[in-house]
Scaffold this motif. Structure first.
Motif, PDB file in Angstrom:
ATOM      1  N   THR A  52       0.831  -1.201   0.000  1.00 40.60           N
ATOM      2  CA  THR A  52       0.000   0.000   0.000  1.00 40.60           C
ATOM      3  C   THR A  52       0.869   1.257   0.000  1.00 40.60           C
ATOM      4  OG1 THR A  52      -1.785  -1.145   1.157  1.00 40.60           O
ATOM      5  CG2 THR A  52      -1.794   1.260   1.262  1.00 40.60           C
ATOM      6  N   GLN A  53       1.907   1.258   0.820  1.00 40.14           N
ATOM      7  CA  GLN A  53       2.796   2.414   0.889  1.00 40.14           C
ATOM      8  C   GLN A  53       3.521   2.638  -0.439  1.00 40.14           C
ATOM      9  OE1 GLN A  53       2.874   4.618   3.578  1.00 40.14           O
ATOM     10  NE2 GLN A  53       1.113   3.341   4.030  1.00 40.14           N
ATOM     11  N   GLU A  54       3.965   1.552  -1.082  1.00 40.53           N
ATOM     12  CA  GLU A  54       4.624   1.676  -2.391  1.00 40.53           C
ATOM     13  C   GLU A  54       3.654   2.218  -3.429  1.00 40.53           C
ATOM     14  OE1 GLU A  54       6.296  -2.149  -3.312  1.00 40.53           O
ATOM     15  OE2 GLU A  54       7.683  -2.064  -1.613  1.00 40.53           O
ATOM     16  N   THR A  55       2.418   1.738  -3.392  1.00 41.89           N
ATOM     17  CA  THR A  55       1.408   2.208  -4.333  1.00 41.89           C
ATOM     18  C   THR A  55       1.132   3.695  -4.124  1.00 41.89           C
ATOM     19  OG1 THR A  55       0.381   0.020  -4.430  1.00 41.89           O
ATOM     20  CG2 THR A  55      -0.973   1.892  -5.121  1.00 41.89           C
ATOM     21  N   LEU A  56       1.018   4.103  -2.869  1.00 44.78           N
ATOM     22  CA  LEU A  56       0.790   5.521  -2.581  1.00 44.78           C
ATOM     23  C   LEU A  56       1.959   6.382  -3.055  1.00 44.78           C
ATOM     24  CD1 LEU A  56      -0.816   5.316   0.976  1.00 44.78           C
ATOM     25  CD2 LEU A  56      -1.938   5.966  -1.163  1.00 44.78           C
ATOM     26  N   ALA A  57       3.180   5.879  -2.880  1.00 45.15           N
ATOM     27  CA  ALA A  57       4.355   6.636  -3.335  1.00 45.15           C
ATOM     28  C   ALA A  57       4.323   6.806  -4.851  1.00 45.15           C
ATOM     29  CB  ALA A  57       5.633   5.934  -2.890  1.00 45.15           C
ATOM     30  N   LEU A  58       3.974   5.743  -5.574  1.00 44.62           N
ATOM     31  CA  LEU A  58       3.889   5.833  -7.037  1.00 44.62           C
ATOM     32  C   LEU A  58       2.787   6.802  -7.471  1.00 44.62           C
ATOM     33  CD1 LEU A  58       4.417   2.097  -8.026  1.00 44.62           C
ATOM     34  CD2 LEU A  58       6.005   3.999  -8.375  1.00 44.62           C
ATOM     35  N   LEU A  59       1.661   6.746  -6.778  1.00 42.50           N
ATOM     36  CA  LEU A  59       0.575   7.668  -7.104  1.00 42.50           C
ATOM     37  C   LEU A  59       0.982   9.118  -6.848  1.00 42.50           C
ATOM     38  CD1 LEU A  59      -2.503   5.683  -5.761  1.00 42.50           C
ATOM     39  CD2 LEU A  59      -1.960   6.190  -8.152  1.00 42.50           C
ATOM     40  N   LYS A  60       1.755   9.343  -5.806  1.00 41.37           N
ATOM     41  CA  LYS A  60       2.230  10.698  -5.520  1.00 41.37           C
ATOM     42  C   LYS A  60       3.161  11.176  -6.626  1.00 41.37           C
ATOM     43  CE  LYS A  60       4.143  13.624  -1.948  1.00 41.37           C
ATOM     44  NZ  LYS A  60       4.511  13.752  -0.547  1.00 41.37           N
ATOM     45  N   ILE A  61       4.049  10.301  -7.083  1.00 42.11           N
ATOM     46  CA  ILE A  61       4.944  10.658  -8.185  1.00 42.11           C
ATOM     47  C   ILE A  61       4.143  11.003  -9.438  1.00 42.11           C
ATOM     48  CG2 ILE A  61       6.672   9.716  -9.782  1.00 42.11           C
ATOM     49  CD1 ILE A  61       7.789   8.145  -7.330  1.00 42.11           C
ATOM     50  N   LEU A  62       3.115  10.197  -9.726  1.00 45.95           N
ATOM     51  CA  LEU A  62       2.265  10.487 -10.887  1.00 45.95           C
ATOM     52  C   LEU A  62       1.556  11.827 -10.732  1.00 45.95           C
ATOM     53  CD1 LEU A  62       0.666   7.009 -11.603  1.00 45.95           C
ATOM     54  CD2 LEU A  62       2.251   8.261 -13.065  1.00 45.95           C
ATOM     55  N   ALA A  63       1.049  12.105  -9.548  1.00 48.53           N
ATOM     56  CA  ALA A  63       0.357  13.372  -9.311  1.00 48.53           C
ATOM     57  C   ALA A  63       1.312  14.545  -9.482  1.00 48.53           C
ATOM     58  CB  ALA A  63      -0.259  13.386  -7.912  1.00 48.53           C
ATOM     59  N   LEU A  64       2.538  14.414  -8.978  1.00 45.92           N
ATOM     60  CA  LEU A  64       3.525  15.486  -9.143  1.00 45.92           C
ATOM     61  C   LEU A  64       3.867  15.673 -10.624  1.00 45.92           C
ATOM     62  CD1 LEU A  64       5.881  14.703  -6.129  1.00 45.92           C
ATOM     63  CD2 LEU A  64       4.282  16.626  -6.351  1.00 45.92           C
ATOM     64  N   GLY A  65       3.976  14.574 -11.343  1.00 46.11           N
ATOM     65  CA  GLY A  65       4.236  14.663 -12.781  1.00 46.11           C
ATOM     66  C   GLY A  65       3.107  15.361 -13.516  1.00 46.11           C
ATOM     67  N   ASN A  66       1.884  15.039 -13.141  1.00 41.87           N
ATOM     68  CA  ASN A  66       0.729  15.698 -13.760  1.00 41.87           C
ATOM     69  C   ASN A  66       0.717  17.191 -13.455  1.00 41.87           C
ATOM     70  OD1 ASN A  66      -0.304  13.437 -15.041  1.00 41.87           O
ATOM     71  ND2 ASN A  66      -1.645  12.888 -13.337  1.00 41.87           N
ATOM     72  N   GLN A  67       1.120  17.555 -12.251  1.00 43.55           N
ATOM     73  CA  GLN A  67       1.201  18.975 -11.908  1.00 43.55           C
ATOM     74  C   GLN A  67       2.249  19.675 -12.767  1.00 43.55           C
ATOM     75  OE1 GLN A  67       2.015  19.166  -7.710  1.00 43.55           O
ATOM     76  NE2 GLN A  67      -0.078  18.648  -7.123  1.00 43.55           N
ATOM     77  N   ASP A  68       3.388  19.022 -12.985  1.00 41.42           N
ATOM     78  CA  ASP A  68       4.425  19.604 -13.843  1.00 41.42           C
ATOM     79  C   ASP A  68       3.923  19.785 -15.271  1.00 41.42           C
ATOM     80  OD1 ASP A  68       6.224  19.795 -11.774  1.00 41.42           O
ATOM     81  OD2 ASP A  68       7.394  18.029 -12.357  1.00 41.42           O
ATOM     82  N   VAL A  69       3.195  18.787 -15.783  1.00 39.99           N
ATOM     83  CA  VAL A  69       2.648  18.894 -17.143  1.00 39.99           C
ATOM     84  C   VAL A  69       1.672  20.058 -17.212  1.00 39.99           C
ATOM     85  CG1 VAL A  69       1.174  17.750 -18.845  1.00 39.99           C
ATOM     86  CG2 VAL A  69       3.023  16.467 -17.744  1.00 39.99           C
ATOM     87  N   ALA A  70       0.799  20.153 -16.223  1.00 40.74           N
ATOM     88  CA  ALA A  70      -0.195  21.233 -16.211  1.00 40.74           C
ATOM     89  C   ALA A  70       0.466  22.604 -16.116  1.00 40.74           C
ATOM     90  CB  ALA A  70      -1.171  21.034 -15.053  1.00 40.74           C
ATOM     91  N   ALA A  71       1.609  22.673 -15.427  1.00 48.59           N
ATOM     92  CA  ALA A  71       2.310  23.948 -15.263  1.00 48.59           C
ATOM     93  C   ALA A  71       3.267  24.226 -16.422  1.00 48.59           C
ATOM     94  CB  ALA A  71       3.075  23.951 -13.942  1.00 48.59           C
TER      95      ALA A  71
END
Length: 91
Positions: A52-71
């Protein structure tokens, strides 16, 4: 997964701690612990917790990447490859 089938009162946990831990490891399903009829905690085996913790870490990385794309904080791959090749020493 239906958590309603994995609900036990805290008194059950106190009286059957070893059995509860064995079942958690075997079934790999979380157990909801209640106190005075109200859900108070969720127990899960260590392997499931780590997944679960690994999955959450990957999801956080994806969310940060999406924020970079949006910005607009991205560069095309061809540009990066060209820069890396320019810095590579020639033999």
């Amino acid at each position: 997964m239906r958590y309603s089938s994995q609900v036990k009162p805290i008194s059950y946990l106190k009286a059957n701690a070893a059995e509860v831990l064995t079942n958690l490891a075997e079934r790999r399903e979380p157990l909801v612990i209640t106190q005075n009829g109200e859900a108070k905690a969720v127990l899960q085996d260590v392997a499931s917790f780590e997944e679960t913790q690994e999955t959450l870490a990957l999801l956080k990385i994806l969310a940060l990447g999406n924020q970079d794309v949006a910005a607009g904080k991205t560069k095309c791959a061809a540009e990066i490859v060209a820069r890396l090749r320019a810095k590579r020493p020639t033999a």
